[in-house]
Design a protein around this motif. Structure first.
Motif, PDB file in Angstrom:
ATOM      1  N   ASN A  92       0.850  -1.187   0.000  1.00 40.97           N
ATOM      2  CA  ASN A  92       0.000   0.000   0.000  1.00 40.97           C
ATOM      3  C   ASN A  92       0.884   1.235   0.000  1.00 40.97           C
ATOM      4  O   ASN A  92       1.425   1.632   1.041  1.00 40.97           O
ATOM      5  N   GLY A 131      -0.617   4.126   2.321  1.00 42.44           N
ATOM      6  CA  GLY A 131      -0.966   3.863   3.706  1.00 42.44           C
ATOM      7  C   GLY A 131      -0.371   4.825   4.714  1.00 42.44           C
ATOM      8  O   GLY A 131      -0.906   5.005   5.807  1.00 42.44           O
ATOM      9  N   ARG A 132       0.757   5.471   4.358  1.00 40.34           N
ATOM     10  CA  ARG A 132       1.407   6.380   5.301  1.00 40.34           C
ATOM     11  C   ARG A 132       1.212   7.847   4.937  1.00 40.34           C
ATOM     12  O   ARG A 132       1.780   8.728   5.576  1.00 40.34           O
ATOM     13  N   ILE A 154       4.125  -0.889  11.398  1.00 41.18           N
ATOM     14  CA  ILE A 154       3.909  -1.313  10.011  1.00 41.18           C
ATOM     15  C   ILE A 154       3.062  -2.581  10.059  1.00 41.18           C
ATOM     16  O   ILE A 154       3.406  -3.546  10.738  1.00 41.18           O
ATOM     17  N   THR A 212       0.790  -5.707   8.294  1.00 39.14           N
ATOM     18  CA  THR A 212       0.599  -6.590   7.145  1.00 39.14           C
ATOM     19  C   THR A 212      -0.640  -7.446   7.352  1.00 39.14           C
ATOM     20  O   THR A 212      -0.824  -8.044   8.419  1.00 39.14           O
ATOM     21  N   ASP A 268      -0.211  -1.632   5.481  1.00 38.04           N
ATOM     22  CA  ASP A 268       0.978  -1.359   4.661  1.00 38.04           C
ATOM     23  C   ASP A 268       1.222  -2.418   3.594  1.00 38.04           C
ATOM     24  O   ASP A 268       1.830  -2.129   2.566  1.00 38.04           O
TER      25      ASP A 268
END
Length: 408
Positions: A12, A15-16, A263, A265, A318
């Motif tokens: 992604n 995502g941040r 982070i 997953t 992420d």
């Protein structure tokens, strides 16, 4: 390792990035979760489940820390699902009584006075096993009725565990999502209350309560890490079925830590990777996996993303991974056969997949790109949630003793 061919991922890239249009996670903030935990603490069976430190495994895999939150100890039910179901039932009953849940302990809900006010209630759900057992347990504790529908191929042992809690339960000839539709139809026709951890347009209140209930376990885990005087995790791996559990944990992490969250997953079985498929479509919408989903990860064999969870998973995760059953089996064997002084964790198929995938990412040279994208290195502190124990003991032994679903 041949396993590389059975692992697919999507990173992604957004995502941040700070984006005001991202899904709100206010319903999982610390104030809400404190109220959830107070409700769970009112249960006589409540105890914080273990957070196991796998230091020898961390050293072998080349990271700083690996923690496994072991939900096989939850309320004596061998899985975390009861957290969501019990809280949703409590919230529903509090609403019926025109009270706030903070005014109602579980013991008070069990009282004859409350039972007389509420009358007879039938809670209805569809499940592969763990969620249904939690609903059946809560209903029995409260002197109420539960009706449970299970998808095709469900474990007879899991069925009997539900029946042993006093529920009316059966295995249908349907896949999970169609079993949910059957449960919804039954509840409507029999004046029952559908308590489902999946959500869709028009059915989102109870699934939201369930997600709030799940947050007890991640709040415990962060508290336990602090009690060890350790830094917060840098990485979290979360398995997903409809996405309610993963969305609950990720939403909590975003609500509490913001851009400093670990982070994260998301991991799914190849046969039921609806979140992975939805992200890969790249149109922002949830997409379903249809048909029969023959994976050993029964708790993740769900084809339609929950609408409440989907936005959180889309906006804040992420990486999204789709993997083979052998990855889950590998995780079960690693946890059941620890290195050096590491504690043994008995984890079922859906509980162990995160560790199985992590071990492959860090040990297979073909997957180095994934480790680099996730920024996993010698300083990484990784949190995993073993969401269930050996809820199907026969299946567990076939994998751990007999070597079914090998990695090579």
């Amino acid at each position: 390792m041949r396993e590389v061919n059975a692992i697919q991922y999507v990173a992604n890239e957004n995502g941040r990035k700070i984006n005001s249009k991202r899904t709100s996670v206010e319903f999982l903030d610390k104030e809400v979760v404190n109220k959830v935990r107070c409700f769970h603490k009112s249960f006589p069976e409540y105890a914080v489940t273990p957070l196991q430190s796998l230091n020898a495994l961390a050293k072998k895999l080349g990271v700083s820390s690996i923690w496994v939150k072991d939900e096989s100890y939850r309320f004596g039910l061998n899985a975390f699902k009861v957290l969501g179901g019990s809280y949703a039932v409590g919230k529903y009953l509090a609403e019926r009584l025109n009270m706030d849940i903070s005014e109602l302990s579980f013991e008070k809900l069990k009282s004859e006075e409350i039972k007389e006010k509420l009358g007879e209630i039938t809670f209805v759900t569809a499940t592969d096993g763990n969620h249904g057992r939690g609903i059946a347990w809560a209903a029995r504790q409260l002197g109420q009725k539960a009706v449970v529908f299970m998808p095709k191929g469900s474990s007879i042992i899991r069925l009997n565990n539900i029946k042993n809690e006093g529920a009316e339960a059966s295995i249908t000839g349907l896949n999970y999502d169609d079993a949910v539709r059957l449960a919804s139809k039954y509840a409507e026709e029999h004046n029952g209350v559908l308590v489902q951890d999946s959500s869709w347009e028009g059915y989102e209140k109870i699934p939201t309560w369930i997600m709030q209930g799940y947050a007890t376990l991640i709040d415990e885990a962060i508290e336990q890490i602090k009690d060890e005087d350790k830094d917060n995790p840098t990485h979290v791996f979360l398995q997903a079925g409809v996405g309610s559990f993963a969305g609950s944990v990720l939403g909590y992490l975003e609500a509490v830590f913001g851009e400093d969250r670990p982070i994260t997953t998301i991991v799914e079985p190849n046969e039921a990777a609806c979140i992975y498929k939805s992200v890969k479509a790249n149109d922002g919408k949830p997409h379903a996996v249809t048909g029969y989903m023959p994976t050993i990860m029964a708790g993740l064999a769900c084809g339609e993303p929950s609408t409440v969870a989907w936005g959180i998973l889309r906006d804040y995760a992420d990486m999204y991974i789709s993997c083979a059953d052998s990855a889950a089996a590998r995780g079960m064997r690693i946890l059941g056969n620890p290195l050096a002084d590491d504690p043994k964790v008995i984890s079922g198929e859906s509980g162990a997949v995160g560790l199985g995938v992590l071990s492959l990412i860090l040990q297979d040279n073909h997957l180095k790109e994934m480790a680099e994208k996730l920024n996993i290195n010698k300083d990484s502190k990784i949190l995993l949630i073993s969401t269930e124990g050996d809820t199907d003991p026969e299946g567990y032994r076939e994998i751990v003793w007999d070597g079914m679903y090998p990695s090579f």
